[in-house]
Design an enzyme around this catalytic site. Structure first.
Site, PDB file in Angstrom:
ATOM      1  N   LYS A 241       6.376  -1.409   1.963  1.00  0.00           N
ATOM      2  CA  LYS A 241       5.011  -0.969   1.926  1.00  0.00           C
ATOM      3  C   LYS A 241       5.223   0.572   1.149  1.00  0.00           C
ATOM      4  O   LYS A 241       6.346   1.023   1.592  1.00  0.00           O
ATOM      5  CB  LYS A 241       4.315  -0.653   3.255  1.00  0.00           C
ATOM      6  CG  LYS A 241       4.687   0.357   4.041  1.00  0.00           C
ATOM      7  CD  LYS A 241       3.707   0.838   5.114  1.00  0.00           C
ATOM      8  CE  LYS A 241       4.026   2.142   5.601  1.00  0.00           C
ATOM      9  NZ  LYS A 241       3.269   2.781   6.612  1.00  0.00           N
TER      10      LYS A 241
ATOM     11  N   HIS B  23      -0.807  -2.230   8.632  1.00  0.00           N
ATOM     12  CA  HIS B  23      -0.643  -2.240  10.109  1.00  0.00           C
ATOM     13  C   HIS B  23      -1.743  -2.462  11.092  1.00  0.00           C
ATOM     14  O   HIS B  23      -1.728  -3.604  11.478  1.00  0.00           O
ATOM     15  CB  HIS B  23       0.155  -1.057  10.708  1.00  0.00           C
ATOM     16  CG  HIS B  23       1.377  -0.576  10.044  1.00  0.00           C
ATOM     17  ND1 HIS B  23       1.891  -1.379   9.479  1.00  0.00           N
ATOM     18  CD2 HIS B  23       1.706   0.581   9.670  1.00  0.00           C
ATOM     19  CE1 HIS B  23       3.164  -0.682   8.794  1.00  0.00           C
ATOM     20  NE2 HIS B  23       2.886   0.501   8.892  1.00  0.00           N
TER      21      HIS B  23
END
Ligand code: NAD
Length: 481
Positions: free
Chosen positions: A146, A238
């Site tokens: 990410k 997340h």
């Protein structure tokens, strides 16, 4: 009683960005732990590739220090055997230098994996050079970190860049939350027991809260973070992944596309978030502590270090059940948990003095990974029928024995999954794009309204408005502790 360690196939793992922070803190110490557990075959080879001039000996010393600092318990003879598997090449992702050296190190007949632990702006250059030098074979895998884009357009662009050279089944987009033991346990608890699934819907569940609270501020990452904010840095990836696993329908089997198809359906069923159902915050400074704006370049920054929201999933299972999500920095405690809060019983035979009670299944990701179930029981002793809620601990540490400490951490488990070729715990391109498609209007709305985040004290549970978000609905957040 931890499951037997099964060695993976022989592999060549190239870590681009092998000298970077992530490689030193997480990837290499994690690989060391897999090596010392016996999961890495004798013939495994790890090649670090980065920009700094360095030789093998220099790199091994760097990683020996990193294992010392971040690797946990270690055995010196094991560390030197692990270091012998490492080598280093100085490679320029954007140029020509070093690539032939890398070619000469690659072996045939083993799994090839390339970990792109570098800025996403280099993904395209790396993918292109891996192909032009003939290093990437049809079954090679790439691992990407990410942030995967900063909005839908950039995520599509990045997917397009990777798709030029790799098929989707070769691309492993890491979200380390998915590698956590408890996250997988959540799937085992949901789909391996008869007990929960019949109750897992709007008829029995009052609401779900997902909290990811950090005590740290943005620290040295200020300039990166200020361009991102909590929504992009935490929620889009997340929290969204956790939401998917909690809310998805049972996949027909535990295989990568079956699981990811179900997760994708959840994201696509998410309602847009109303502006009054979302609260942004920014931690303020105090006499002895710097605030967010002291940590970033712009003293007038409007980037959020905290976000709390209420959202709904428009499908049969969840219609009417709100999902509350929150995440922030510099909060009271470092804690990540998902709480599934059940409805009250439809009628209390114990009368109004027994109070109101709700069962809650709490899946705790950190610290102390584990699952607890709040159950209402009679308060022991004389004095009539008074009810209390007590946690039924499903941490399982006692049942599973001392070896439970040896379970791999998220990164090491995920890297071994890459070598095994198992994509179940990695995000598919369409999932990432769908998550951005849901996130973009929220962020665009803030920008259009020049929204200013609410200040909150460091060490608190976030801005008061976030408490009100729940309070207005007659509910309350679980304590951040
Ligand atoms: P870093 O800045 O510490 O390291 C970058 C690495 O890239 C170095 O090894 C450097 O030598 C290499 N590099 C830079 N330019 C290069 C070039 N032209 N050719 C070859 N190598 C080059 O970064 P990091 O913190 O390790 O992060 C790496 C990636 O992981 C980033 O995409 C980051 O967003 C992501 N990530 C990092 C963390 C973390 O905790 N550090 C967490 C999640 C995701």
């Amino acid at each position: 009683m931890v499951s037997r360690v099964i060695p993976v196939d022989p592999f060549d793992l190239v870590i681009f960005g092998g000298t970077g922070d992530l490689a030193r803190r997480k990837i290499l110490p994690g690989l060391y732990r897999r090596f010392s557990s016996g999961q890495m075959p004798e013939t495994a080879q790890i090649i670090a590739a980065a920009r700094s001039e360095m030789d093998d000996a220099g790199y091994r010393q760097m990683i020996s220090d990193a294992i010392d600092e971040f690797g946990g318990d270690m055995d010196k003879s094991q560390v030197s055997a692990f270091l012998a598997k490492l080598s280093y090449v100085c490679v320029d992702a954007k140029g020509t230098s070093g690539w032939n050296d890398l070619v000469s190190k690659m072996r045939d007949g083993v799994v090839r994996a390339f970990y792109f632990s570098v800025a996403p702006s280099l993904f395209g250059d790396l993918a292109e050079r891996l192909h032009s030098h003939g290093i990437a074979s049809a079954d090679s895998r790439i691992v990407v970190e990410k942030p995967f884009g900063r909005d839908l357009a950039t995520a599509k662009e990045l997917n397009g860049v990777l798709a030029k050279h790799f098929n989707e089944d070769q691309i492993y987009r890491i979200d380390h939350y998915l590698g956590k033991e408890t996250v997988q346990n959540l799937m085992a608890v949901r789909f391996g027991n008869m007990l929960f699934e019949p109750l897992w819907n709007a008829q029995y569940i009052d609401h779900i809260q997902i909290t990811v609270a950090e005590t740290v501020g943005v620290g040295g990452r200020g300039s990166y973070y200020d361009k991102s904010g909590a929504m992009r840095d935490m929620v889009q990836n997340h929290l969204m992944q956790l939401l998917c696993l909690i809310a998805m329908e049972p996949p027909a089997k535990f295989d990568p596309d079956a699981v990811r198809d179900e997760k994708l359906k959840v994201i696509r069923a998410l309602d847009p978030v109303q502006p009054h159902h979302i609260v942004r915050g920014q931690y303020s400074g105090s006499d002895d502590q710097q605030g967010y704006r002291d940590h970033v370049e712009s003293p007038r920054s409007r980037t959020e270090s905290y976000v709390a929201m209420k959202t709904h999933i428009s499908n049969w299972r969840w219609a009417g059940t709100p999902f509350y999500l929150r995440t922030g920095k510099r909060l009271r405690a470092r804690t990540s948990e998902i709480a599934v809060v059940f409805k009250e019983t439809p009628h209390s035979i114990f009368g109004p003095e027994a109070g109101s009670h709700r069962n809650a299944l709490v899946i705790r990701l950190q610290p102390d990974e584990g699952i607890t179930m709040d159950v209402t029981i009679k308060e022991p002793g004389p004095g009539g029928m008074r009810l209390i809620d007590v946690p039924l601990d499903m941490t399982f540490a006692e049942a599973l024995g001392p070896d439970v400490e040896d379970v791999p951490d998220a990164y090491e488990r995920l890297i071994m999954d890459v070598i095994r070729g198992n994509q179940t715990l990695f995000m598919r391109g369409d999932e990432v794009e769908a998550a951005w498609a849901w996130t973009d209007p929220i962020i665009n709305g803030w920008e259009a309204r020049n929204d200013v985040p609410k200040p909150y004290d460091s060490g608190s549970a976030g801005p008061d408005d976030a408490l009100m978000l729940m309070h207005r609905d007659g509910r309350k957040w679980r304590e951040v502790r």
